[in-house]
Scaffold this motif. Structure first.
Motif, short mmCIF file in Angstrom:
data_model
loop_
_atom_site.label_atom_id
_atom_site.label_comp_id
_atom_site.label_asym_id
_atom_site.label_seq_id
_atom_site.Cartn_x
_atom_site.Cartn_y
_atom_site.Cartn_z
N ASN A 180 0.84 -1.21 0.00
CA ASN A 180 0.00 0.00 0.00
C ASN A 180 0.87 1.26 0.00
OD1 ASN A 180 -1.44 2.30 1.12
ND2 ASN A 180 -3.11 0.90 1.65
N LEU A 181 1.85 1.31 0.92
CA LEU A 181 2.67 2.52 1.05
C LEU A 181 3.61 2.71 -0.15
CD1 LEU A 181 3.38 2.32 4.89
CD2 LEU A 181 1.77 3.83 3.72
N LEU A 182 4.12 1.59 -0.70
CA LEU A 182 4.94 1.70 -1.91
C LEU A 182 4.13 2.28 -3.06
CD1 LEU A 182 7.09 -1.55 -1.93
CD2 LEU A 182 7.97 0.76 -2.25
N GLN A 184 1.63 4.34 -2.74
CA GLN A 184 1.45 5.77 -2.46
C GLN A 184 2.72 6.56 -2.79
OE1 GLN A 184 -0.81 7.16 0.90
NE2 GLN A 184 -1.46 5.11 1.47
N VAL B 120 -3.79 7.43 6.81
CA VAL B 120 -3.04 7.25 5.57
C VAL B 120 -3.30 5.86 4.99
CG1 VAL B 120 -0.75 7.38 4.52
CG2 VAL B 120 -1.25 8.71 6.57
N MET B 121 -3.62 4.91 5.88
CA MET B 121 -3.93 3.55 5.44
C MET B 121 -4.88 2.95 6.48
SD MET B 121 -1.29 0.40 4.86
CE MET B 121 -1.24 -0.05 6.59
N THR B 178 7.60 0.08 7.33
CA THR B 178 6.41 0.93 7.16
C THR B 178 6.73 2.36 7.59
OG1 THR B 178 5.61 0.15 9.31
CG2 THR B 178 4.67 -0.88 7.37
N LEU B 181 8.56 4.03 4.64
CA LEU B 181 7.67 4.34 3.51
C LEU B 181 6.68 5.44 3.87
CD1 LEU B 181 7.14 0.70 2.16
CD2 LEU B 181 8.61 2.50 1.19
N LEU B 182 6.22 5.47 5.13
CA LEU B 182 5.34 6.56 5.56
C LEU B 182 6.06 7.90 5.47
CD1 LEU B 182 3.41 5.12 8.62
CD2 LEU B 182 2.37 6.29 6.68
N VAL B 185 6.09 8.84 1.81
CA VAL B 185 4.77 9.33 1.38
C VAL B 185 4.59 10.77 1.87
CG1 VAL B 185 2.26 9.06 1.61
CG2 VAL B 185 3.70 7.03 1.36
#
Lengths: 208, 208
Positions: A180-182, A184, B120-121, B178, B181-182, B185
């Motif tokens: 999901n984050l990749l 985004q 965000v998710m 995560t 990646l956050l 983003v």
């Protein structure tokens, strides 16, 4: 509170995943027990081999008629007994050439040849409170998708989404967290680059 | 190849994490065994309760003198026997009010009051080949940081980074997957918004 590792014990004797128990001595003299799961053997645990990367995760994309598309997996995941969306992934077989693992997994799961690979995250633990599992993440530009080459136990279909449809897709579907984050990161990075290219083209036109 | 879940057995009897064994019947009549770890009890496993979210992860940020800063954790993780960078996180105590969990964890680990929270998710599995652990991710605007309120077993210091320094920081440091990646983003989304705001201001100025 600071603590010192005294001992790590393997509690199960399974093939692909095991439970470990570590004992820490805290500053106040008490001991503290912590349980975690690992794909690794006792001598290669994350507390001993910090460089080892267990798996790669990769966002495959291709360009066609001026548009960009990403390819997701819709995959049966045994721990969930369900199908979920995620990105192409696999265990690392070549610690010093993880790009070859990226290419192999894209060949198998996506059925495509890779044109170029870009590392998005060198390494990161997927969930460090629970496991020492460490992954690397990539974007890979591919040629158009062809036939998959799945293993007998794999159950994966592919879903192709246009770049501009990523936000809506993520709003309406559940995708694995790093996947999901990749997606985004890929979306915002590409929209930003498109904007910057447009600006520099406008500037070039103005200066002519 | 498609397969049908026949049985799930709990192999360990530990407090916070356990090993489970599931047995599947494949289309070809053979059985297939799959092991996974879970924070949950047998009756609440991900294959039974698909809505449950185990943990939240949140990127706290604040604005000061026109600049944006993010706050990272530098935290001792027992499975790694090491300190690593990651973002504020914690187990969910209120399935129907996860924002209260976000606020509690920011109060404890970051020592700040929350001004606003943005999801965000909604949910995503951290690593669905190994565990049914499911997380929700957030951005939270906070007031300037104050005193932490850590539990006895927690060992966390904070690291403040300016928005524009995020790419260089991620280039030079290892951050949980995560969390990493956050941060990416957040970076690209903010740079894109700043560019769009500048454009609309330029347009407004031109039209006046």
């Amino acid at each position: 509170m600071k603590s010192k590792l005294i001992e790590v014990k393997q509690l199960t004797d399974l093939k692909f995943l095991n439970m470990y128990q570590s004992t820490f001595l805290m500053e106040n003299g008490k001991t503290r027990i912590y349980y975690f799961a690992s794909r690794r053997s006792l001598d290669q645990l994350g507390c001993k081999n910090t460089e080892y990367v267990d798996a790669i995760k990769v966002l495959p994309y291709f360009k066609k008629n001026g548009k960009t598309y990403v390819v997701l997996n819709y995959e049966f995941r045994s721990p969930l007994n369900a199908y979920t969306y995620d990105l192409c992934a696999g265990l690392v077989e070549h610690q010093n050439d993880k790009e070859s693992d990226v290419k192999r997994e894209i060949f198998e799961e996506v059925g495509a040849k890779v044109k170029s690979v870009k590392q998005v995250m060198k390494s990161g633990h997927t969930t460090a409170g629970l496991t020492d599992e460490n992954i690397s993440c990539y974007f890979a530009e591919i040629e158009d998708i062809g036939e998959q080459h799945l293993e007998e136990t794999e159950d994966i279909t592919r879903e192709i989404i246009a770049l501009e449809d990523i936000p809506e897709f993520l709003e309406n579907n559940t995708v694995g967290a790093t996947g999901n984050l990749l997606l985004q990161v890929f979306y915002y990075k590409n929209i930003l680059e498109m904007k910057e290219n447009k600006e520099s083209t406008a500037k070039d036109n103005f200066e002519m």
